[in-house]
Design a protein around this motif. Structure first.
Motif, PDB file in Angstrom:
ATOM      1  N   VAL A  41      -9.499   0.881   1.561  1.00 37.56           N
ATOM      2  CA  VAL A  41      -8.480   0.203   2.226  1.00 37.56           C
ATOM      3  C   VAL A  41      -7.281   1.214   2.623  1.00 37.56           C
ATOM      4  O   VAL A  41      -6.571   1.101   3.611  1.00 37.56           O
ATOM      5  CB  VAL A  41      -7.883  -0.898   1.435  1.00 37.56           C
ATOM      6  CG1 VAL A  41      -6.540  -1.572   2.058  1.00 37.56           C
ATOM      7  CG2 VAL A  41      -8.892  -2.034   0.889  1.00 37.56           C
ATOM      8  N   SER A  43      -4.368   1.556   1.273  1.00 39.15           N
ATOM      9  CA  SER A  43      -3.066   0.817   1.357  1.00 39.15           C
ATOM     10  C   SER A  43      -1.931   1.660   0.626  1.00 39.15           C
ATOM     11  O   SER A  43      -0.661   1.561   0.902  1.00 39.15           O
ATOM     12  CB  SER A  43      -3.130  -0.583   0.753  1.00 39.15           C
ATOM     13  OG  SER A  43      -3.514  -0.424  -0.707  1.00 39.15           O
ATOM     14  N   THR A 141      -4.298   2.584   7.549  1.00 43.80           N
ATOM     15  CA  THR A 141      -4.668   1.669   6.501  1.00 43.80           C
ATOM     16  C   THR A 141      -5.607   0.652   7.079  1.00 43.80           C
ATOM     17  O   THR A 141      -5.330   0.439   8.359  1.00 43.80           O
ATOM     18  CB  THR A 141      -3.185   0.799   5.827  1.00 43.80           C
ATOM     19  OG1 THR A 141      -2.562   1.793   5.107  1.00 43.80           O
ATOM     20  CG2 THR A 141      -3.829  -0.257   5.056  1.00 43.80           C
ATOM     21  N   LYS A 142      -6.353   0.163   6.441  1.00 40.80           N
ATOM     22  CA  LYS A 142      -7.298  -0.728   6.927  1.00 40.80           C
ATOM     23  C   LYS A 142      -7.001  -2.085   6.389  1.00 40.80           C
ATOM     24  O   LYS A 142      -6.481  -2.313   5.448  1.00 40.80           O
ATOM     25  CB  LYS A 142      -8.780  -0.250   6.392  1.00 40.80           C
ATOM     26  CG  LYS A 142      -9.301   0.921   6.156  1.00 40.80           C
ATOM     27  CD  LYS A 142      -9.367   1.787   7.727  1.00 40.80           C
ATOM     28  CE  LYS A 142     -10.028   2.980   7.773  1.00 40.80           C
ATOM     29  NZ  LYS A 142      -9.442   3.872   6.888  1.00 40.80           N
ATOM     30  N   ASN A 143      -7.464  -3.112   7.345  1.00 42.70           N
ATOM     31  CA  ASN A 143      -7.380  -4.466   7.002  1.00 42.70           C
ATOM     32  C   ASN A 143      -8.446  -5.003   6.063  1.00 42.70           C
ATOM     33  O   ASN A 143      -9.588  -4.824   6.489  1.00 42.70           O
ATOM     34  CB  ASN A 143      -7.460  -5.348   8.252  1.00 42.70           C
ATOM     35  CG  ASN A 143      -6.995  -6.754   8.364  1.00 42.70           C
ATOM     36  OD1 ASN A 143      -7.236  -7.513   7.261  1.00 42.70           O
ATOM     37  ND2 ASN A 143      -6.395  -7.220   9.151  1.00 42.70           N
ATOM     38  N   PRO A 144      -8.152  -5.606   4.961  1.00 42.79           N
ATOM     39  CA  PRO A 144      -9.324  -6.027   3.958  1.00 42.79           C
ATOM     40  C   PRO A 144     -10.174  -6.863   4.557  1.00 42.79           C
ATOM     41  O   PRO A 144     -11.155  -6.978   4.024  1.00 42.79           O
ATOM     42  CB  PRO A 144      -8.337  -6.694   2.800  1.00 42.79           C
ATOM     43  CG  PRO A 144      -6.830  -5.745   2.752  1.00 42.79           C
ATOM     44  CD  PRO A 144      -6.726  -5.668   4.539  1.00 42.79           C
ATOM     45  N   PRO A 151      -4.362  -3.538   9.727  1.00 44.91           N
ATOM     46  CA  PRO A 151      -3.477  -4.539   8.988  1.00 44.91           C
ATOM     47  C   PRO A 151      -2.175  -4.917   9.566  1.00 44.91           C
ATOM     48  O   PRO A 151      -1.721  -6.104   9.011  1.00 44.91           O
ATOM     49  CB  PRO A 151      -3.386  -3.987   7.621  1.00 44.91           C
ATOM     50  CG  PRO A 151      -3.007  -2.532   7.951  1.00 44.91           C
ATOM     51  CD  PRO A 151      -4.054  -2.036   9.095  1.00 44.91           C
ATOM     52  N   ALA A 160      -1.979  -4.971   3.272  1.00 44.15           N
ATOM     53  CA  ALA A 160      -3.393  -4.805   2.793  1.00 44.15           C
ATOM     54  C   ALA A 160      -3.476  -4.887   1.099  1.00 44.15           C
ATOM     55  O   ALA A 160      -4.463  -5.086   0.778  1.00 44.15           O
ATOM     56  CB  ALA A 160      -3.631  -3.438   3.404  1.00 44.15           C
ATOM     57  N   CYS A 186      -3.122 -10.506   8.105  1.00 46.38           N
ATOM     58  CA  CYS A 186      -4.041 -10.116   6.683  1.00 46.38           C
ATOM     59  C   CYS A 186      -4.181 -11.422   5.767  1.00 46.38           C
ATOM     60  O   CYS A 186      -4.385 -11.287   4.551  1.00 46.38           O
ATOM     61  CB  CYS A 186      -3.241  -8.897   5.793  1.00 46.38           C
ATOM     62  SG  CYS A 186      -3.580  -7.461   6.265  1.00 46.38           S
TER      63      CYS A 186
END
Length: 492
Positions: A41, A43, A141-144, A151, A160, A186
């Motif tokens: 992720v 975050s 950061t990645k979107n969960p 995100p 996130a 998110c």
């Protein structure tokens, strides 16, 4: 217990009070999840396990002694824009990569006083400038919900972290939608309070007349618990308002949805870029509120077309002024072997700031320059007042105003939106900051790609209790806020 991350803040507080588990166990549970999941992720910028466990032990001792606060021992994550004593504070920028703050922001200090446990600092768009969290020096950061999606931003790391169950609650900041839009992307609840409700002391400034801190969590109830901690007057912040603070938790059932007048701006639902599925989910949520007894009232917000140009003159102008302090002299990044003082300034800033930040500084400096100040900045401030008056007129006939939080669901990482495309994505959120109003995002469903959609409710000044109460009651009869992304189920 392996499912501690599924508990609400109220359930965590009860579990700690009744010794079902300790703060050390709860904190270690989250630290273990971060170690296992966050590489996917991204975050967190900084995780502070030793610091967190020491705070957890102190909370456990206070609970055992019977002198703990309601939230003692509950972990949280701070957006990396809040200064934290002895812990790196970067604002997502290379220029602050080596900055260790000598003091705590008021929001952080209030959290410590309440016994909250700091897990670490979470990622964000550089200096809070952006809507995707891709402009961070520390990577995107990645979107969960979909790791190939953003995100949102700028509080993307906060969103996130909570959505992946890597923190139960998080602080965020909102200058033009930076709590509400990532909360929407998110599937979270996120509150942007009235300007002046939460102290800005120790919050690294982007645009001082627009910035405001607030809570991000799964539910309105969880947000209310954090608001009870962070809201209130602060003599260290000249823009903080000395006004009595509500008990947001006690007031969660204080607003009757029956008879609530919800304004529906006709301009907001005819925006060219509004995704059909986003519009459908928002309209379904409004129908649900109508079934609960609310009345939908069509209203006219005639200044809608002025939102984006007004905001993107005022915010960069204030940013160009605020970011002058990052010059390579006193703290932060300094270029190597400068030839002279001017070379030090130029190279430290050009090497230390990212593209988006440099772009906004240039726009703002231009708007403030001799010959253009009156034509651009002063005019934008006059239009800002008209936008505020537009909202105040609407609140004469309605209690809250409804809108999507964003015109689309989460973008793909690397979509490389043009500045204009990205700025237009803020159409529903920036006016709230220009007017200084409170607003909240509530999750209300998903699109065909299983990406979250958010409803935004905008309130009149100091109506945070009302907004939290309305969303809380909506969340009593819906379960969108309880949905979890697949990655959040890991280690469950």
């Amino acid at each position: 217990m392996t499912d501690l991350h599924r508990l609400s803040i109220r359930e965590m507080a009860e579990g700690l009070k009744t010794a079902q588990f300790s703060s050390r166990e709860l904190t270690q549970h989250y630290l273990d999840r971060i170690a296992k999941i966050d590489a996917q992720v991204q975050s967190y910028v900084t995780v502070t396990p030793e610091f967190a466990l020491a705070e957890a032990d102190a909370a456990d001792a206070a609970i055992k002694a019977g002198n703990a606060g309601l939230l003692s021992g509950i972990p949280l994550a701070h957006k990396d824009i809040f200064c934290t004593k002895g812990i790196k504070t970067t604002a997502g920028s290379k220029i602050l990569d080596n900055f260790i703050s000598p003091y705590d922001a008021t929001v952080v200090a209030k959290g410590k006083a309440a016994g909250l446990v700091t897990l670490g600092k979470v990622n964000m768009d550089e200096f809070a400038m952006g809507s995707t969290s891709e402009s961070s020096y520390f990577g995107a950061t990645k979107n969960p919900w979909a790791l190939d999606r953003v995100p949102g931003g700028s509080s993307g790391g906060s969103a996130a972290a909570v959505a992946a169950d890597l923190a139960p609650i998080a602080t965020g900041t909102d200058t033009g939608g930076s709590i509400r839009q990532p909360a929407s992307f998110c599937g979270l609840t996120g509150l942007k309070p009235t300007y002046g409700r939460v102290s800005r002391f120790g919050m690294i400034a982007y645009a001082s007349s627009l910035d405001q801190g607030g809570p991000m969590a799964r539910s309105a109830e969880d947000c209310a618990y954090l608001m009870n901690v962070i809201a209130g007057h602060d003599a260290k912040d000249s823009t903080s308002v000395n006004k009595e603070v509500d008990d947001y938790v006690a007031n969660l059932s204080g607003t009757s949805v029956k008879g609530l007048r919800i304004g529906i701006p006709k301009q907001y639902f005819n925006v060219a870029g509004l995704d059909a599925e986003v519009k459908a989910r928002v309209e379904e949520s409004l129908k649900k509120l109508e079934e609960m007894g609310a009345t939908l009232v069509e209203i006219d917000l005639s200044m809608t077309d002025a939102y984006v140009p007004t905001y993107y003159l005022i915010a960069p102008a204030e940013a160009s002024s605020n970011l002058q302090r990052f010059d390579g002299v006193r703290y932060g990044y300094r270029c190597e072997n400068p030839v002279d003082l001017m070379d030090l300034y130029k190279r430290s800033r050009s090497e230390g700031f990212g593209k988006e930040v440099q772009q906004r500084i240039l726009i703002g400096t231009y708007a403030l320059s001799a010959g253009y100040y009156d034509a651009y900045y002063v005019k934008a401030q006059k239009v800002r007042r008209l936008i505020q008056q537009d909202f105040l007129k609407a609140f004469e006939s309605v209690d809250v105003i409804a809108a999507p939080s964003a015109p689309t669901t989460a973008y793909k990482i690397g979509a490389n939106l043009s500045p204009v495309e990205m700025y237009l994505g803020d159409i529903y959120t920036i006016a709230v900051n220009l007017a200084g109003l409170p607003a909240i995002n509530a999750p209300v469903g998903f699109d065909q790609d299983n990406l979250p959609v958010g409803l935004q409710l905008i309130g009149n000044y100091w109506s945070e209790s009302q907004l939290l109460s309305v969303v809380h009651q909506y969340q009593q009869v819906t379960d969108w806020h309880t949905k979890r992304a697949a990655i959040a189920e890991e280690n469950a």
